[in-house]
Design a protein around this motif. Structure first.
Motif, PDB file in Angstrom:
ATOM      1  N   LEU A  27       0.897  -1.188  -0.056  1.00 52.63           N
ATOM      2  CA  LEU A  27       0.003   0.064  -0.268  1.00 52.63           C
ATOM      3  C   LEU A  27       0.758   1.440  -0.140  1.00 52.63           C
ATOM      4  O   LEU A  27       1.747   1.173   0.735  1.00 52.63           O
ATOM      5  CB  LEU A  27      -0.979  -0.092   1.092  1.00 52.63           C
ATOM      6  N   ARG A  28       0.417   2.344  -0.716  1.00 57.19           N
ATOM      7  CA  ARG A  28       1.195   3.434  -1.006  1.00 57.19           C
ATOM      8  C   ARG A  28       0.477   4.572   0.179  1.00 57.19           C
ATOM      9  O   ARG A  28      -0.847   4.789   0.000  1.00 57.19           O
ATOM     10  CB  ARG A  28       0.971   4.100  -2.401  1.00 57.19           C
ATOM     11  N   THR A  29       1.098   5.131   1.032  1.00 62.63           N
ATOM     12  CA  THR A  29       0.850   6.118   1.905  1.00 62.63           C
ATOM     13  C   THR A  29       1.660   7.388   1.658  1.00 62.63           C
ATOM     14  O   THR A  29       2.779   7.495   1.483  1.00 62.63           O
ATOM     15  CB  THR A  29       0.990   5.708   3.267  1.00 62.63           C
ATOM     16  N   VAL A  30       0.547   8.521   1.650  1.00 66.75           N
ATOM     17  CA  VAL A  30       1.278   9.713   1.435  1.00 66.75           C
ATOM     18  C   VAL A  30       0.912  10.714   2.396  1.00 66.75           C
ATOM     19  O   VAL A  30      -0.264  10.806   3.121  1.00 66.75           O
ATOM     20  CB  VAL A  30       0.779  10.571   0.043  1.00 66.75           C
ATOM     21  N   THR A  31       2.046  11.262   3.106  1.00 64.85           N
ATOM     22  CA  THR A  31       1.948  11.813   4.489  1.00 64.85           C
ATOM     23  C   THR A  31       2.675  13.417   4.319  1.00 64.85           C
ATOM     24  O   THR A  31       3.596  13.601   3.572  1.00 64.85           O
ATOM     25  CB  THR A  31       2.424  11.486   5.710  1.00 64.85           C
ATOM     26  N   LEU A  32       1.944  14.294   5.031  1.00 61.26           N
ATOM     27  CA  LEU A  32       2.579  15.756   5.082  1.00 61.26           C
ATOM     28  C   LEU A  32       3.219  15.842   6.357  1.00 61.26           C
ATOM     29  O   LEU A  32       2.605  15.857   7.502  1.00 61.26           O
ATOM     30  CB  LEU A  32       1.445  16.800   4.935  1.00 61.26           C
TER      31      LEU A  32
END
Length: 72
Positions: A27-32
């Motif tokens: 799974l790809r997760t993008v965070t700031l």
């Protein structure tokens, strides 16, 4: 920034904004990431927010924060 225990002030002069992408279990997760640490001896404050927290794409929020930065 608001949190459960009250407000948190992150000063523009020390704020670093970064988008981080990770992959785990396929799974790809993008965070700031909002970081106020000024060096290796300064713990600062690190705030990590995901798409659900922001209600928008973290990359779009980072771009908007860069536009609002008064030092630019």
């Amino acid at each position: 920034m608001r949190r459960l225990s009250g407000r948190l002030h992150l000063p523009w002069g020390r704020l670093r904004v970064r988008v981080r992408e990770t992959r785990r279990l396929g799974l790809r997760t993008v965070t700031l990431e909002l970081d106020t640490a000024s060096g290796p001896d300064d713990d600062g404050v690190l705030v990590v927010l995901g798409r659900r927290d922001l209600g928008a794409d973290p990359a779009a929020v980072a771009a908007r924060l860069h536009e609002l930065d008064p030092s630019r």
